[in-house]
Design a protein around this motif. Sequence first.
Motif, short mmCIF file in Angstrom:
data_model
loop_
_atom_site.label_atom_id
_atom_site.label_comp_id
_atom_site.label_asym_id
_atom_site.label_seq_id
_atom_site.Cartn_x
_atom_site.Cartn_y
_atom_site.Cartn_z
N VAL A 9 85.37 -14.36 5.96
CA VAL A 9 85.33 -12.90 5.91
C VAL A 9 84.23 -12.53 4.91
CG1 VAL A 9 86.60 -10.79 5.30
CG2 VAL A 9 87.80 -12.70 6.38
N HIS A 10 83.39 -11.59 5.30
CA HIS A 10 82.31 -11.11 4.43
C HIS A 10 82.50 -9.62 4.18
CE1 HIS A 10 80.72 -14.83 6.05
NE2 HIS A 10 79.94 -14.87 5.00
N GLN A 11 82.21 -9.20 2.96
CA GLN A 11 82.36 -7.80 2.57
C GLN A 11 81.07 -7.31 1.94
OE1 GLN A 11 85.55 -7.03 -0.25
NE2 GLN A 11 85.96 -5.11 0.76
N TRP A 12 80.78 -6.03 2.14
CA TRP A 12 79.55 -5.44 1.60
C TRP A 12 79.60 -5.42 0.08
CZ3 TRP A 12 74.89 -4.64 3.20
CH2 TRP A 12 74.04 -3.82 2.46
N ASP A 13 78.52 -5.87 -0.54
CA ASP A 13 78.36 -5.82 -2.00
C ASP A 13 77.19 -4.89 -2.28
OD1 ASP A 13 77.21 -6.44 -4.64
OD2 ASP A 13 78.71 -8.05 -4.68
N ALA A 14 77.51 -3.69 -2.77
CA ALA A 14 76.48 -2.68 -3.00
C ALA A 14 75.47 -3.13 -4.05
CB ALA A 14 77.12 -1.36 -3.42
N GLY A 15 75.94 -3.87 -5.06
CA GLY A 15 75.05 -4.34 -6.11
C GLY A 15 74.00 -5.30 -5.60
N GLN A 16 74.36 -6.10 -4.61
CA GLN A 16 73.42 -7.06 -4.03
C GLN A 16 72.78 -6.53 -2.75
OE1 GLN A 16 74.69 -11.23 -3.91
NE2 GLN A 16 76.52 -10.62 -5.06
N SER A 17 73.28 -5.40 -2.25
CA SER A 17 72.81 -4.81 -0.99
C SER A 17 72.87 -5.80 0.17
CB SER A 17 71.38 -4.27 -1.13
OG SER A 17 71.35 -3.23 -2.07
N THR A 18 73.98 -6.52 0.23
CA THR A 18 74.17 -7.48 1.31
C THR A 18 75.65 -7.80 1.48
OG1 THR A 18 73.40 -9.59 2.21
CG2 THR A 18 73.97 -9.56 -0.14
N LEU A 19 75.97 -8.49 2.55
CA LEU A 19 77.33 -8.96 2.76
C LEU A 19 77.51 -10.28 2.01
CD1 LEU A 19 77.56 -8.21 6.54
CD2 LEU A 19 79.02 -7.20 4.80
N VAL A 20 78.65 -10.45 1.35
CA VAL A 20 78.96 -11.70 0.65
C VAL A 20 80.33 -12.19 1.10
CG1 VAL A 20 77.52 -11.19 -1.37
CG2 VAL A 20 79.90 -10.47 -1.35
N ALA A 21 80.51 -13.49 1.08
CA ALA A 21 81.79 -14.08 1.48
C ALA A 21 82.87 -13.68 0.49
CB ALA A 21 81.67 -15.59 1.54
N VAL A 22 84.03 -13.29 1.02
CA VAL A 22 85.18 -12.96 0.19
C VAL A 22 85.81 -14.26 -0.26
CG1 VAL A 22 87.45 -11.86 0.17
CG2 VAL A 22 85.55 -10.78 1.40
N LYS A 23 85.93 -14.45 -1.58
CA LYS A 23 86.49 -15.69 -2.11
C LYS A 23 87.86 -15.98 -1.53
CE LYS A 23 84.94 -17.49 -6.36
NZ LYS A 23 85.00 -17.67 -7.76
#
Length: 78
Positions: free
Chosen positions: A34-48
């Motif tokens: 599952v990936h969620q939007w990370d506004a700080g990185q301006s990209t989708l990141v995997a949810v731990k």
Amino acid sequence: MVDQLNGRTPPLPQIINTCYSFVSQKEAIRVSSVHQWDAGQSTLVAVKGSGGVSAARSEPEATYAWNWARAIWADSLT
């Protein structure tokens, strides 16, 4: 959109990814995340902790793979 109309902050976008691979004519394995939007990185990141793999190759995983394929084909081709 509904959240915004009701004065609530909408949830962050998420993408659920599943990849099936057949390892024989009757057995498959799976990798998912599952990936969620990370506004700080301006990209989708995997949810731990959200990812996973099949415990073992199996016929039930093959059934899930075929069901997934049929659903995608129905959504895409009809």
